[in-house]
Design an enzyme around this catalytic site. Structure first.
Site, PDB file in Angstrom:
ATOM      1  N   GLU A  15       1.057   7.284  -4.386  1.00 19.18           N
ATOM      2  CA  GLU A  15       0.656   5.894  -4.646  1.00 19.18           C
ATOM      3  C   GLU A  15      -0.536   5.846  -5.604  1.00 19.18           C
ATOM      4  OE1 GLU A  15       0.877   2.836  -4.715  1.00 19.18           O
ATOM      5  OE2 GLU A  15       2.239   2.069  -3.186  1.00 19.18           O
ATOM      6  N   ARG A  99      -5.488   0.068   7.840  1.00 22.22           N
ATOM      7  CA  ARG A  99      -5.736   1.077   6.821  1.00 22.22           C
ATOM      8  C   ARG A  99      -5.707   0.416   5.442  1.00 22.22           C
ATOM      9  NH1 ARG A  99      -1.579   2.427   3.527  1.00 22.22           N
ATOM     10  NH2 ARG A  99       0.589   2.289   4.233  1.00 22.22           N
ATOM     11  N   ASN A 101      -4.460  -0.167   1.553  1.00 21.74           N
ATOM     12  CA  ASN A 101      -3.226   0.013   0.796  1.00 21.74           C
ATOM     13  C   ASN A 101      -3.535  -0.211  -0.683  1.00 21.74           C
ATOM     14  OD1 ASN A 101      -0.407   0.770   1.123  1.00 21.74           O
ATOM     15  ND2 ASN A 101       0.097  -1.270   0.368  1.00 21.74           N
ATOM     16  N   ASN A 156       0.660  -5.450  -1.901  1.00 24.33           N
ATOM     17  CA  ASN A 156       1.043  -4.591  -3.020  1.00 24.33           C
ATOM     18  C   ASN A 156       0.943  -5.373  -4.321  1.00 24.33           C
ATOM     19  OD1 ASN A 156       1.839  -1.818  -2.420  1.00 24.33           O
ATOM     20  ND2 ASN A 156       3.378  -2.720  -1.062  1.00 24.33           N
ATOM     21  N   ASP A 204       6.763  -3.166  -4.807  1.00 27.50           N
ATOM     22  CA  ASP A 204       5.632  -2.299  -4.492  1.00 27.50           C
ATOM     23  C   ASP A 204       4.598  -2.476  -5.604  1.00 27.50           C
ATOM     24  OD1 ASP A 204       4.003  -0.077  -3.491  1.00 27.50           O
ATOM     25  OD2 ASP A 204       5.799   0.567  -2.430  1.00 27.50           O
TER      26      ASP A 204
END
Length: 291
Positions: A15, A99, A101, A156, A204
């Protein structure tokens, strides 16, 4: 357009690609593998993190920011890969069980960070997402954190218009990319659907080219979509991976596209690789963190 694997490295969940033009270096992460990676020339450097990491962004001061589960840290780039020197910069999201991203810097060099419920186990296994507990936060160089959105599922894509007045931001749980007007005080107006669900995987990460078109990675779609500034499909680029996760323009002329990917149950040979391809349009520069 032909794709090749950039290196032999395969991520569990690649990522966050970032092209650092001054150093001609590519930064990216393996979220589940807890790795920060940097490629300069033919040399890949890997820093093993103590926690899940979602972004690895160089700073104007010469070090880098890494977004870890417990906060945003500075990483000394001269520290060894197995003993990275980390210092806490700030805690953007104090929500237990979340968490980081998506993360990217705007044109002013401020970090925007999207968070979500942690969905990765200690062995890298998938955990179910049962709540929308994430948020979007802006982090200034003085360590000030400004919450912008709450109640997010899977944030995202973070892209801004050239004049800085609009934000393109995705909610993957809804398979939708939204456009937000940014008020003069920095807060966001109500979202407008810019590109909705389709049958070509979920949205994404994304990159923007010099013409203002958006290149969006489609999770489980094995492709990128190039979308017009109005949110229409301009073209589809098929990829030899199951789960492309994000992309960035790089190279000396910004016409090399780097695409991160994740492993998948289909177990394609290139799943988890960083792919590279030459394209016919230049991209926009990434911005270092200003601090």
């Amino acid at each position: 357009m032909t794709c090749t694997a950039l290196t032999q490295h395969r991520a569990q969940l690649g990522e966050g690609p970032f092209w650092d033009a001054p150093a001609q270096a590519l930064y990216w992460v393996d979220i589940a593998g807890k790795q920060a990676l940097r490629l300069i020339g033919q040399n890949v450097q890997i820093w093993q993190m103590p926690e899940h990491i979602s972004a690895f962004i160089p700073c104007a001061s010469g070090d880098a920011l890494v977004t870890l589960s417990s906060g945003v840290y500075r990483l000394d780039l001269d520290s060894p890969g197995l003993e990275p020197r980390l210092s806490l910069f700030c805690v953007a999201d104090p929500q237990p069980g979340n968490r980081p991203n998506e993360a990217r810097c705007d044109a002013l060099g401020r970090l925007w960070l999207g968070t979500m419920q942690n969905n990765i186990g200690e062995q890298g296994e998938d955990l179910p997402i049962v709540r929308r507990s994430g948020g979007l936060f802006r982090i200034d160089p003085d360590q000030r954190v400004t919450p912008l959105l709450l109640g997010l599922g899977i944030p995202n894509t973070l892209l801004w218009s050239d004049d800085g007045t609009t934000l393109l931001f995705g909610e993957s749980l809804d398979s939708t990319l939204h456009r937000y007007f940014i008020h003069p005080d920095g807060h966001l107006d109500v979202p407008q659907v810019w590109y909705g669900p389709d049958a070509q995987g979920g949205p994404d990460g994304s990159a923007m080219d010099a013409e203002g078109y958006v290149w969006n990675a489609r999770w489980d779609g094995s492709c990128l979509l190039r979308l017009t500034p109005e949110g229409q499909v301009d073209r589809k680029i098929d990829l030899p991976v199951s789960r492309p996760t994000s992309c960035v323009f790089g190279g000396e002329d910004l016409k090399t596209l780097y695409i991160t990917s994740a492993k998948s149950p289909l177990d394609h040979p290139l799943d988890g690789a960083v792919l590279t391809m030459r394209v016919d349009v230049a991209g926009k520069l990434c911005t270092r963190f200003v601090g």
